[in-house]
Design a protein around this motif. Structure first.
Motif, PDB file in Angstrom:
ATOM      1  N   GLU A  64       0.540  -1.639  -0.195  1.00 28.41           N
ATOM      2  CA  GLU A  64      -0.180  -0.190  -0.273  1.00 28.41           C
ATOM      3  C   GLU A  64       0.989   1.024   0.515  1.00 28.41           C
ATOM      4  N   GLU A  66       4.167   2.487  -1.346  1.00 26.91           N
ATOM      5  CA  GLU A  66       5.080   2.660  -2.815  1.00 26.91           C
ATOM      6  C   GLU A  66       6.352   2.601  -2.123  1.00 26.91           C
ATOM      7  N   LYS A 135      -1.584  -7.033 -16.229  1.00 29.39           N
ATOM      8  CA  LYS A 135      -1.647  -6.908 -14.898  1.00 29.39           C
ATOM      9  C   LYS A 135       0.064  -6.007 -14.964  1.00 29.39           C
ATOM     10  N   ASP A 138      -0.305  -3.154 -15.612  1.00 27.71           N
ATOM     11  CA  ASP A 138      -1.052  -1.853 -15.157  1.00 27.71           C
ATOM     12  C   ASP A 138      -1.022  -0.684 -14.138  1.00 27.71           C
ATOM     13  N   SER A 140      -1.504   1.251 -12.239  1.00 31.11           N
ATOM     14  CA  SER A 140      -1.848   1.790 -10.778  1.00 31.11           C
ATOM     15  C   SER A 140      -1.521   0.907  -9.951  1.00 31.11           C
ATOM     16  N   THR A 141      -1.829  -0.386 -10.684  1.00 27.17           N
ATOM     17  CA  THR A 141      -1.655  -1.711  -9.689  1.00 27.17           C
ATOM     18  C   THR A 141      -0.617  -2.406 -10.071  1.00 27.17           C
ATOM     19  N   TRP A 167       4.680  -8.680  -5.407  1.00 33.38           N
ATOM     20  CA  TRP A 167       4.158  -8.787  -6.236  1.00 33.38           C
ATOM     21  C   TRP A 167       2.962  -9.359  -6.992  1.00 33.38           C
ATOM     22  N   ASN A 171      -1.209 -10.008  -5.094  1.00 33.96           N
ATOM     23  CA  ASN A 171      -1.480 -10.605  -6.179  1.00 33.96           C
ATOM     24  C   ASN A 171      -2.520 -11.923  -5.943  1.00 33.96           C
TER      25      ASN A 171
END
Length: 353
Positions: A64, A66, A135, A138, A140-141, A167, A171
């Motif tokens: 959450e 960075e 993904k 992406d 943002s995520t 990561w 996910n």
């Protein structure tokens, strides 16, 4: 370690009201995680706070923040959230393992499950490698690419092996680090990823698929289509860049006496070799830049007596202290959390002086 203590040590905690970050001394027992403020090298009683683990959920890795990739997130039964930062991936995972065990202490089956690693991994049929890579891209995520340096060379748009493993787990593509390494190796086999630099390229030559991808914070990777390498001209490399280009040998939270005000603060220390430097970072700050450091060439390191306050140490600080004297006769006074930890640091530093 006191009776009933499963683990103890420094973690950096986010404040509840003002979201600042402060180092606290944490003690884990079977049903609670207690944390203390430290003053003058000693923990202040009573505790600053306690986290009841019954009904708690744990998220690790937690991505959450960075600029803080080594977080554990705890959510209590009353939905209070705690963010705790460790000094290394190994230390974060050790805390997460012990906390998870404490949460499920009343469920022997759960605890036994924690101790067993899955030795085989198959990608679920409804998930394709293409979907994972999409993904990853992406904005943002996805996984964040940035310039990284290894042995004097700067590699643009790269990410760390351990960051990709974090990561993939966060996910829910894999359930364990072992599975994530296997999946990352599959992504390389299918030419979605490429290794960059000495560490990751060396692993490829091992020939064993299970060991080709490194779950390591010094191994670099990139998306195959964005592979670029730029070697920094020697005249442009600043002293600090050279200092920070060495291999990380050891890192951890230690208390350090300031040079001017002589107050004691917790710092994250990072020991590097080739070249040999000891840097320290302020864990309350977002930026990952050292606030100080020094060359170990020609330095002297020694333990200080445990009875009474040693000469040069200000305040009533005693126990587990050691001193580093640099080549230019600057004295650094540092406190470890135990005699064993002090001995480990002294031994590691001596090898590089």
């Amino acid at each position: 370690m006191e009776d009933g203590v499963l683990k103890e040590g420094f973690l950096v905690k986010r404040g509840h009201i003002v979201h600042n970050w402060k180092a606290r001394w944490f003690i884990l027992r079977q049903n609670t995680l207690v944390y203390y403020k430290l003053e003058g090298g000693r923990r202040v009683t009573p505790p600053k706070g306690r986290i009841l683990l019954d009904g708690c959920t744990i998220t690790c890795p937690c991505l959450e923040y960075e600029n803080r990739p080594l977080l554990i997130k705890l959510k209590t039964q009353t939905s209070t959230e705690y963010f705790l930062e460790a000094c290394s991936r190994e230390e974060r995972d050790a805390w997460a393992f012990e906390i998870t065990g404490a949460i499920h202490a009343g469920q022997p089956g759960k605890v036994q499950q924690l101790h067993s690693l899955r030795n085989s991994f198959k990608l679920p049929p409804h998930i394709s490698l293409h979907r994972i890579v999409d993904k990853m891209h992406d904005s943002s995520t996805g996984i964040r690419s940035s310039p990284n340096m290894e042995q004097g060379s700067t590699y643009k748009k790269t990410f760390l092996g351990s960051s990709l493993v974090d990561w993939l787990i966060s996910n829910s593509f894999t359930a364990s680090r072992l599975e994530a390494v296997t999946l990352a190796s599959m992504l390389m086999e299918e030419n979605f990823l490429r290794p960059v630099g000495v560490r990751s390229m060396g692993a490829i030559r091992s020939g064993d698929l299970a060991e080709q991808f490194l779950d390591d914070s010094t191994a670099l990777y990139t998306f195959a289509e964005s592979y670029k390498k730029k070697i920094s001209p020697k005249e442009e490399i600043s002293l600090s860049t050279v200092e920070l280009s060495g291999t990380v040998v050891k890192q951890g939270y230690l208390a350090k006496q300031g040079h001017k005000r002589k107050n004691w603060k917790v710092r994250r220390f990072v020991l590097r070799k080739d070249p040999a430097f000891l840097h320290y970072y302020d864990p309350s700050k977002e930026e990952n830049r050292p606030v100080g450091g020094f060359s170990l060439r020609g330095s002297l390191v020694s333990a200080l007596e445990d009875n009474g306050v040693p000469t040069g140490v200000k305040g009533n600080v005693q126990g587990n202290l050691f001193k580093v004297i640099t080549k230019d006769d600057t004295h650094y006074y540092i406190q470890a959390s135990s005699k064993a930890e002090r001995a480990e640091w002294i031994e590691a530093i001596k090898k590089l002086t």
